[in-house]
Design a protein around this motif. Structure first.
Motif, PDB file in Angstrom:
ATOM      1  N   VAL A 233       0.401  -1.514   0.103  1.00 25.61           N
ATOM      2  CA  VAL A 233       0.047   0.341   0.067  1.00 25.61           C
ATOM      3  C   VAL A 233       1.475   1.453  -0.216  1.00 25.61           C
ATOM      4  O   VAL A 233       0.397   2.137  -0.976  1.00 25.61           O
ATOM      5  CB  VAL A 233      -1.099   0.228   1.405  1.00 25.61           C
ATOM      6  N   GLY A 234       1.749   0.766   0.764  1.00 25.07           N
ATOM      7  CA  GLY A 234       2.782   2.898   0.461  1.00 25.07           C
ATOM      8  C   GLY A 234       3.239   2.900  -0.543  1.00 25.07           C
ATOM      9  O   GLY A 234       3.423   3.797  -1.103  1.00 25.07           O
ATOM     10  N   LYS A 235       3.825   2.166  -1.296  1.00 21.90           N
ATOM     11  CA  LYS A 235       4.562   2.344  -2.800  1.00 21.90           C
ATOM     12  C   LYS A 235       3.456   2.439  -3.443  1.00 21.90           C
ATOM     13  O   LYS A 235       3.825   3.354  -4.720  1.00 21.90           O
ATOM     14  CB  LYS A 235       5.604   1.428  -3.480  1.00 21.90           C
ATOM     15  N   LEU A 236       1.957   1.728  -3.945  1.00 18.60           N
ATOM     16  CA  LEU A 236       1.175   2.076  -3.741  1.00 18.60           C
ATOM     17  C   LEU A 236       0.134   3.948  -3.960  1.00 18.60           C
ATOM     18  O   LEU A 236       0.216   4.312  -5.007  1.00 18.60           O
ATOM     19  CB  LEU A 236      -0.374   1.128  -3.889  1.00 18.60           C
ATOM     20  N   ALA A 237       0.572   4.066  -2.402  1.00 21.83           N
ATOM     21  CA  ALA A 237       0.341   5.431  -1.831  1.00 21.83           C
ATOM     22  C   ALA A 237       1.458   6.487  -2.811  1.00 21.83           C
ATOM     23  O   ALA A 237       0.416   7.206  -4.048  1.00 21.83           O
ATOM     24  CB  ALA A 237      -0.064   5.843  -1.180  1.00 21.83           C
ATOM     25  N   MET A 238       2.705   6.165  -3.230  1.00 22.86           N
ATOM     26  CA  MET A 238       3.457   6.981  -3.338  1.00 22.86           C
ATOM     27  C   MET A 238       2.885   7.563  -5.015  1.00 22.86           C
ATOM     28  O   MET A 238       2.975   8.567  -5.446  1.00 22.86           O
ATOM     29  CB  MET A 238       4.801   6.518  -3.394  1.00 22.86           C
ATOM     30  N   GLY A 239       2.725   6.314  -5.777  1.00 18.47           N
ATOM     31  CA  GLY A 239       2.294   5.842  -7.001  1.00 18.47           C
ATOM     32  C   GLY A 239       1.040   7.384  -7.419  1.00 18.47           C
ATOM     33  O   GLY A 239       0.647   7.639  -8.302  1.00 18.47           O
ATOM     34  N   TYR A 240       0.377   6.887  -6.445  1.00 19.30           N
ATOM     35  CA  TYR A 240      -0.898   8.262  -6.856  1.00 19.30           C
ATOM     36  C   TYR A 240      -0.602   9.428  -6.300  1.00 19.30           C
ATOM     37  O   TYR A 240      -1.547  10.402  -6.236  1.00 19.30           O
ATOM     38  CB  TYR A 240      -1.924   7.480  -5.838  1.00 19.30           C
ATOM     39  N   GLY A 241       0.658   9.793  -6.108  1.00 16.81           N
ATOM     40  CA  GLY A 241       1.091  10.941  -5.825  1.00 16.81           C
ATOM     41  C   GLY A 241       0.088  11.532  -4.522  1.00 16.81           C
ATOM     42  O   GLY A 241      -0.231  12.673  -3.652  1.00 16.81           O
ATOM     43  N   LEU A 242      -0.228  11.109  -3.258  1.00 16.38           N
ATOM     44  CA  LEU A 242      -0.625  10.948  -1.879  1.00 16.38           C
ATOM     45  C   LEU A 242       0.165  11.533  -0.771  1.00 16.38           C
ATOM     46  O   LEU A 242       1.760  11.754  -1.312  1.00 16.38           O
ATOM     47  CB  LEU A 242      -2.032   9.670  -1.042  1.00 16.38           C
ATOM     48  N   LEU A 243      -0.291  12.726  -0.179  1.00 20.37           N
ATOM     49  CA  LEU A 243       0.215  12.948   0.456  1.00 20.37           C
ATOM     50  C   LEU A 243       0.536  12.393   1.944  1.00 20.37           C
ATOM     51  O   LEU A 243       1.535  12.733   2.504  1.00 20.37           O
ATOM     52  CB  LEU A 243       0.082  14.937   0.902  1.00 20.37           C
ATOM     53  N   HIS A 244      -0.279  12.251   2.464  1.00 23.09           N
ATOM     54  CA  HIS A 244      -0.861  11.064   3.452  1.00 23.09           C
ATOM     55  C   HIS A 244      -1.681  10.036   2.885  1.00 23.09           C
ATOM     56  O   HIS A 244      -2.373  10.146   2.162  1.00 23.09           O
ATOM     57  CB  HIS A 244      -1.742  12.134   4.435  1.00 23.09           C
ATOM     58  N   LEU A 245      -1.610   8.927   4.180  1.00 23.87           N
ATOM     59  CA  LEU A 245      -2.582   7.638   4.203  1.00 23.87           C
ATOM     60  C   LEU A 245      -4.012   8.352   4.168  1.00 23.87           C
ATOM     61  O   LEU A 245      -3.818   8.364   5.494  1.00 23.87           O
ATOM     62  CB  LEU A 245      -1.953   6.206   4.775  1.00 23.87           C
TER      63      LEU A 245
ATOM     64  N   VAL B  74       4.037  14.255   3.393  1.00 28.26           N
ATOM     65  CA  VAL B  74       4.436  14.944   3.296  1.00 28.26           C
ATOM     66  C   VAL B  74       4.313  15.802   4.712  1.00 28.26           C
ATOM     67  O   VAL B  74       2.749  16.174   5.536  1.00 28.26           O
ATOM     68  CB  VAL B  74       3.740  15.904   2.480  1.00 28.26           C
ATOM     69  N   GLY B  75       5.123  16.225   5.549  1.00 28.85           N
ATOM     70  CA  GLY B  75       5.426  17.175   6.883  1.00 28.85           C
ATOM     71  C   GLY B  75       4.849  18.699   6.519  1.00 28.85           C
ATOM     72  O   GLY B  75       5.205  18.818   5.685  1.00 28.85           O
ATOM     73  N   ALA B  76       4.643  19.231   8.027  1.00 28.03           N
ATOM     74  CA  ALA B  76       4.552  20.400   7.683  1.00 28.03           C
ATOM     75  C   ALA B  76       3.549  21.277   6.321  1.00 28.03           C
ATOM     76  O   ALA B  76       4.067  22.249   5.873  1.00 28.03           O
ATOM     77  CB  ALA B  76       6.043  21.192   7.839  1.00 28.03           C
ATOM     78  N   ILE B  77       2.599  21.005   6.494  1.00 25.00           N
ATOM     79  CA  ILE B  77       1.962  20.486   5.038  1.00 25.00           C
ATOM     80  C   ILE B  77       0.080  20.822   5.300  1.00 25.00           C
ATOM     81  O   ILE B  77       0.050  20.101   6.718  1.00 25.00           O
ATOM     82  CB  ILE B  77       1.442  20.594   4.202  1.00 25.00           C
ATOM     83  N   LYS B  78      -0.551  21.867   5.584  1.00 24.44           N
ATOM     84  CA  LYS B  78      -1.755  22.358   6.414  1.00 24.44           C
ATOM     85  C   LYS B  78      -2.759  21.535   4.909  1.00 24.44           C
ATOM     86  O   LYS B  78      -2.686  22.877   4.197  1.00 24.44           O
ATOM     87  CB  LYS B  78      -2.411  23.318   6.965  1.00 24.44           C
ATOM     88  N   PHE B  79      -3.884  20.382   5.127  1.00 24.37           N
ATOM     89  CA  PHE B  79      -4.706  20.160   3.654  1.00 24.37           C
ATOM     90  C   PHE B  79      -5.533  21.566   3.143  1.00 24.37           C
ATOM     91  O   PHE B  79      -5.708  21.421   2.829  1.00 24.37           O
ATOM     92  CB  PHE B  79      -4.643  18.907   4.449  1.00 24.37           C
ATOM     93  N   GLN B  80      -5.811  22.040   5.155  1.00 24.66           N
ATOM     94  CA  GLN B  80      -6.639  23.412   4.351  1.00 24.66           C
ATOM     95  C   GLN B  80      -6.298  23.998   3.792  1.00 24.66           C
ATOM     96  O   GLN B  80      -7.386  25.414   2.861  1.00 24.66           O
ATOM     97  CB  GLN B  80      -7.535  23.464   6.023  1.00 24.66           C
ATOM     98  N   ASP B  81      -5.089  24.229   3.951  1.00 30.88           N
ATOM     99  CA  ASP B  81      -4.494  25.524   2.744  1.00 30.88           C
ATOM    100  C   ASP B  81      -4.267  25.541   0.989  1.00 30.88           C
ATOM    101  O   ASP B  81      -3.917  26.296   0.959  1.00 30.88           O
ATOM    102  CB  ASP B  81      -2.983  26.065   3.575  1.00 30.88           C
ATOM    103  N   ILE B  82      -4.374  24.050   1.476  1.00 29.95           N
ATOM    104  CA  ILE B  82      -4.238  23.997  -0.547  1.00 29.95           C
ATOM    105  C   ILE B  82      -5.854  24.253  -0.698  1.00 29.95           C
ATOM    106  O   ILE B  82      -6.576  23.819  -0.812  1.00 29.95           O
ATOM    107  CB  ILE B  82      -4.122  21.981  -0.241  1.00 29.95           C
ATOM    108  N   LYS B  83      -5.155  24.397  -1.813  1.00 33.91           N
ATOM    109  CA  LYS B  83      -6.562  25.765  -2.791  1.00 33.91           C
ATOM    110  C   LYS B  83      -6.852  24.810  -4.117  1.00 33.91           C
ATOM    111  O   LYS B  83      -6.554  24.342  -4.569  1.00 33.91           O
ATOM    112  CB  LYS B  83      -6.176  26.984  -3.130  1.00 33.91           C
ATOM    113  N   PHE B  84      -8.178  24.942  -4.611  1.00 35.68           N
ATOM    114  CA  PHE B  84      -8.663  24.422  -5.873  1.00 35.68           C
ATOM    115  C   PHE B  84      -7.656  25.488  -7.156  1.00 35.68           C
ATOM    116  O   PHE B  84      -7.581  26.831  -6.045  1.00 35.68           O
ATOM    117  CB  PHE B  84     -10.021  24.258  -6.148  1.00 35.68           C
TER     118      PHE B  84
END
Length: 135
Positions: free
Chosen positions: A93-105, A124-134
């Motif tokens: 699952v870990g490698k698969l998640a990296m392939g999908y570009g996930l920032l966290h599981l 990916v540490g030190a990222i606030k997911f609410q700060d990611i905009k469309f």
């Protein structure tokens, strides 16, 4: 995505799921008379995982699509009719998640309950997911 990058991503996925699984699946397809041919990955193609992850960090739509595709793949893999070939507990699952570009599981029951192998994933540490905009 360029053709070389697409081939590299496919090769990485194939490498992560190779071995007995690949041989069993090839044999299964041969019995069903499905023509298969071996393909080689271009050596000069770039690693697409950092590109996908940086796009996900900049656009919430990319992040959500990757997460949705990952969850769909996990659920389809678990319910696949060829469970003797697609062995659920051996899915990396870990490698698969990296392939999908996930920032966290993602927190989904299929991964939590079965304590699947998540090595190979770097959140990916030190990222606030609410700060990611469309975009």
């Amino acid at each position: 995505m360029k053709q070389n990058a697409r081939q590299k991503a496919l090769a990485l996925f194939t490498e992560a799921t190779s071995g007995v699984l690949e041989k069993d699946y090839v044999e299964f397809m041969r019995l069903r008379k499905v023509p298969l041919q071996k393909r080689k990955c271009s050596e000069n193609s770039s690693d697409v995982i950092p590109i996908i992850r940086s796009a996900a960090m900049e656009d919430q739509a990319v992040w959500e699509k990757g997460k949705k595709a990952f969850v769909s793949f996990i659920r389809a893999y678990k319910k696949h009719e060829c469970s003797h070939i697609f062995i659920w507990r051996e899915l990396e699952v870990g490698k698969l998640a990296m392939g999908y570009g996930l920032l966290h599981l993602p927190s989904i029951s299929e991964v939590k309950q079965h304590r699947l192998y998540s090595d190979g994933f770097t959140p990916v540490g030190a990222i606030k997911f609410q700060d990611i905009k469309f975009k």
